[in-house]
Design a protein around this motif. Sequence first.
Motif: not given
Length: 729
Positions: A184, A246, A279, A305
Amino acid sequence: MKLRTLRIKITLWAGSCLLIMAAIIVVCSLIIMKESADIAREKAINEARMKTAEIAKEYAAYIKAELEMALDTARTLAHVLSGVRSNSTGIRLDRDEVNNILKIILTRNPKFLAVYTCWEPNAFDGKDPEYKDTPGHDKTGRFIPYWSRGEDGNIRVEHKTDYEKEEGEYYLQPKKTRNECIIDPYRYIVQGNPALITSLVAPIVVDDIFYGVAGIDLRLDMLQKQVDTMERFYDGAAGIFLISHNGTLAAAAGSPDLIGKDMKHIHEGHVEQEMALIKKGEEVIRTVEDNLEILIPLRTGQTTTPWSVSIIVPADRITATADVQKHQAERDMIQVIGISILCVSAAMCLLWYVAENIAKPIRRTSYMLKDIAEGDLTKRVDIRSGDELGMLANWFNIFLENFQGIIRDIAGNVDTLNTSSWDFSDISGKMQSGTDEISSKSTNVASATEEVATNINTMASAIEEMSVNVQSVSSTAEQMAQNMNMLASAIEDMSSAINDIAQNVQEGTRVSTQAMEMAKAATLTMNTLGEAAMEIDEVTELIKKIAEQTNLLALNATIEAASAGEAGKGFAVVAKEIKELANQSSQAAENIGKRIKDVQKNTITAVKVIDEVSEIINNINESSTVIMNSVEQQTLTANNISASIRQVNIGAGNIASSIAEVAKGSNDMSRNAAEAARGANDVASNIQDISHAAGKANAGARQVNHSAEELARVAGELQKMVAKFKTKI
């Protein structure tokens, strides 16, 4: 103006129908246009969904290609460097060779910010202590070279920092997961300057042993430039965002100030829901808070992710064209409503004019029928149209012509009957006066006859005394002469009375004959009146048939109007008015029929009365005949008495000259006196018969007078009934 007039009813009903139809059409048009606008809006939204989703996928694919290229480089580098620790490959690279490889990679890929590798302690070649604080190494001597490109474009090597700290996700995460990772966005010091970057890292694993990582750093500014170079749509109103796992904004088209900020800046109120979707890496197309939001997951290599490409389009920009069409449709609808109002107003004016043309002849007809109902038979319905009203007016005028003629004939006959009844009443009065006079004179004659009988009886007594006492003959003769003179005077009075009776009887006979003729004329007139009344009955039946036909016509018109639906309501009202007019005609015919039945009843009564009068006149005529016969007989008897009296007077004159013949004369006188007594008795009996007949004649005359008065009353009532109708202009 009455609200019950036919014109207003037609205008209101038809106008209401037109208004309702116009309202229905306008409402239906509004509904259809609204549905069309909603369908167009929904279609635009669906098309926008599909279009935006395709664009989002294209952008996601483009960004994924950029990230994949970096990840592929990191993966390839990790595979190459893993050969250092693999006995099977036989690759032997020292740190300088690896640094040269990293530098070459960075030089050949200007989009890369940095290329690096980071090894576990002594994992690369076991010589970490030898490289302490040398370029690409920190104080531990670990092989952690970091080749980067500065803002001036110069490429140089540094060592990685914070790799064992919380900020070192680029190292700790691959070490933990043993998988490729996309880190991220985070801030990192590059050549002394902070930069927002993301790292694409591949682990170096040999025989399930983690030795380190190989990675590529990308500046978020580079991703922002790539996003900015993408084609904007909806005139730049659509927002294009690259969101990390995130929830950090890695790129925002047209809004570089949002880079590195939390996604709550673009998704206020439902961040948690968005985060959950990102997510999970789900593809989402939905409308939130008047915005079309699309999330396209971006999975790079074998990373776990996923990032997402988010495109947010204001719904009003999507439906702008449909909204413009809707507004235009609303304006068109306002115009349609205005035109409908004008059309309905014009139609109402036209209906008012048409209703006036329909109601005007009916109104004139009702005024005419009012005058006709009040008795003016000279009025005529003036309708020259060729429709049902014209046919009704024509036949009604023909009926009035016939009815006017009948009433005119009845009026003439009633006048004749009235005149005859008054003449008949006058004659009956005269008859009553004549019979009263006959009765009075017959009473006088009866009194005179009784006096004659008394005198004759006295004369007989005197003759008997003359037979007994001849000496008193002289005085008796004188007395007898006096009595004879009185008797002669009485006989003369009786003859005069009998002559008067004869004259009165003749006058009564003439009057009764004239009464008989007038009674016959009255009977003929009443019969004619009865026939006329029967003809009126036929006419009223014809009126009823016309009314029934008119009712049938009105019923047919009502059926036709009903089959025409709403457009035929006005004509249903006309049919109703025609039906009411026919009912009024039928009621008028029934009233006329009732009056004619009264006339027929009174006519029959008058005929019966005239028949009774005729019978009474016949009785009077017969009584007059009996009286005439009795008077003739009394005249003959009176003449005989007069002759006897003359003979008595002659005998009395000769008494003085010849007493010898006294006995003979007295005998003759006695005989004559007996005959005179018998004649006087006959006269008295006949006079009593005359008096009785005169009484009957008087009673008959009174009955005739009463019948004449009753006939005059009936004629008066008929004249009053007929006088109600005006038959002459």
